[in-house]
Scaffold this active site. Structure first.
Site, mmCIF file in Angstrom:
data_model
loop_
_atom_site.group_PDB
_atom_site.id
_atom_site.type_symbol
_atom_site.label_atom_id
_atom_site.label_comp_id
_atom_site.label_asym_id
_atom_site.label_seq_id
_atom_site.Cartn_x
_atom_site.Cartn_y
_atom_site.Cartn_z
ATOM 1 N N CYS A 1 67.035 -2.734 12.377
ATOM 2 C CA CYS A 1 66.404 -3.725 11.519
ATOM 3 C C CYS A 1 65.241 -4.342 12.279
ATOM 4 O O CYS A 1 65.398 -4.709 13.445
ATOM 5 C CB CYS A 1 67.434 -4.794 11.144
ATOM 6 N N LEU A 2 64.099 -4.457 11.632
ATOM 7 C CA LEU A 2 62.943 -5.059 12.304
ATOM 8 C C LEU A 2 63.203 -6.525 12.653
ATOM 9 O O LEU A 2 62.525 -7.075 13.516
ATOM 10 C CB LEU A 2 61.691 -4.940 11.429
ATOM 11 N N GLN B 1 61.997 -10.957 5.272
ATOM 12 C CA GLN B 1 61.704 -10.606 6.669
ATOM 13 C C GLN B 1 60.279 -10.999 7.069
ATOM 14 O O GLN B 1 59.980 -11.045 8.260
ATOM 15 C CB GLN B 1 61.886 -9.105 6.898
ATOM 16 N N HIS C 1 69.086 -7.957 2.355
ATOM 17 C CA HIS C 1 68.179 -8.997 2.864
ATOM 18 C C HIS C 1 67.834 -10.019 1.781
ATOM 19 O O HIS C 1 67.585 -11.189 2.083
ATOM 20 C CB HIS C 1 66.871 -8.371 3.380
ATOM 21 N N GLY D 1 61.878 0.510 5.724
ATOM 22 C CA GLY D 1 62.004 -0.421 4.617
ATOM 23 C C GLY D 1 61.708 -1.825 5.119
ATOM 24 O O GLY D 1 61.773 -2.080 6.334
ATOM 25 N N HIS E 1 70.481 -1.707 2.406
ATOM 26 C CA HIS E 1 70.114 -2.566 3.547
ATOM 27 C C HIS E 1 69.070 -3.600 3.111
ATOM 28 O O HIS E 1 69.198 -4.795 3.430
ATOM 29 C CB HIS E 1 69.576 -1.671 4.679
ATOM 30 N N GLU E 2 68.060 -3.140 2.363
ATOM 31 C CA GLU E 2 66.978 -4.057 1.969
ATOM 32 C C GLU E 2 67.434 -5.041 0.901
ATOM 33 O O GLU E 2 67.049 -6.214 0.928
ATOM 34 C CB GLU E 2 65.754 -3.275 1.488
HETATM 35 ZN ZN LIG Z 1 66.685 -5.140 7.996
#
Ligand SMILES: [Zn+2]
Length: 183
Positions: free
Chosen positions: A102-103, A54, A148, A49, A144-145
């Site tokens: 997480c990226l 991000q 963000h 995701g 999670h997304e």
């Molecule tokens: Zn993340």
């Protein structure tokens, strides 16, 4: 298309509340290019995701990757999707806990309690309204997304830091017993 630079923990954009996207802009070239670039970026870095903040765009847009069903070869728990201006409703108090990554926090994993079943309403990449119920790992990815978009990262959701692990040590000691993918 282009691979975009990913904002890392400490970049202030990850702590901002992202702005809604006016629906009449969704099919315009800027948002369509952003969606295409986000998919290319997610593929490049192996995420499941990705949220627009991000990639340094503080707007309410997220994408999720195909999520294969670990128990049925060739089946999927969820297919890749785009959610714009998503609204979440919790459908249960029941929690699940996966080791999330997480990226934007690339070397860490940690166990995060999330609500097991949710309803998500929003607009897709063509500006069409959707309303779906999701559960289990796809619901975790979605929560999670959406976090963000509100300036929240998975570390904030951990009940404590005792499960926080470097990716390398997670792979050595935990991967066999815990699910979870970078997102
Ligand atoms: Zn993340």
């Amino acid at each position: 298309m282009a691979i975009l630079k990913v904002a890392k923990l400490g970049h202030p954009i990850l702590r901002q509340v992202a702005a809604p996207i006016p629906p009449d802009q969704i099919t315009g070239p800027d948002i369509q290019r952003l969606i295409a670039d986000m998919f290319e970026t997610m593929e490049e870095y192996g995420g499941v995701g990705l949220a627009a903040p991000q990639v340094h765009q503080s707007v309410r847009l997220l994408i999720t990757e195909d999520i294969p069903d670990p128990e049925q070869e060739g089946e999927f728990l969820a297919r890749r999707s785009v959610a714009i201006n998503p609204e979440i409703t919790f459908l249960t108090d029941e929690e699940v806990a996966f080791y999330e990554g997480c990226l934007s926090i690339p070397d860490f994993r940690g166990q995060v309690p999330r609500i097991r079943r949710i309803r998500v309403r929003g607009l897709d990449e063509k500006g069409r309204a959707f309303d779906r119920e999701i559960e289990g790992f796809p619901a975790v990815v979605c929560q999670h997304e959406i976090d963000h978009l509100n300036g929240v990262i998975f570390l904030d959701r951990m009940r404590g830091l005792s499960t926080l692990a470097y990716q390398s040590e997670f792979d050595r000691f935990r991967a066999a017993s815990a699910a979870g993918e970078p997102s």
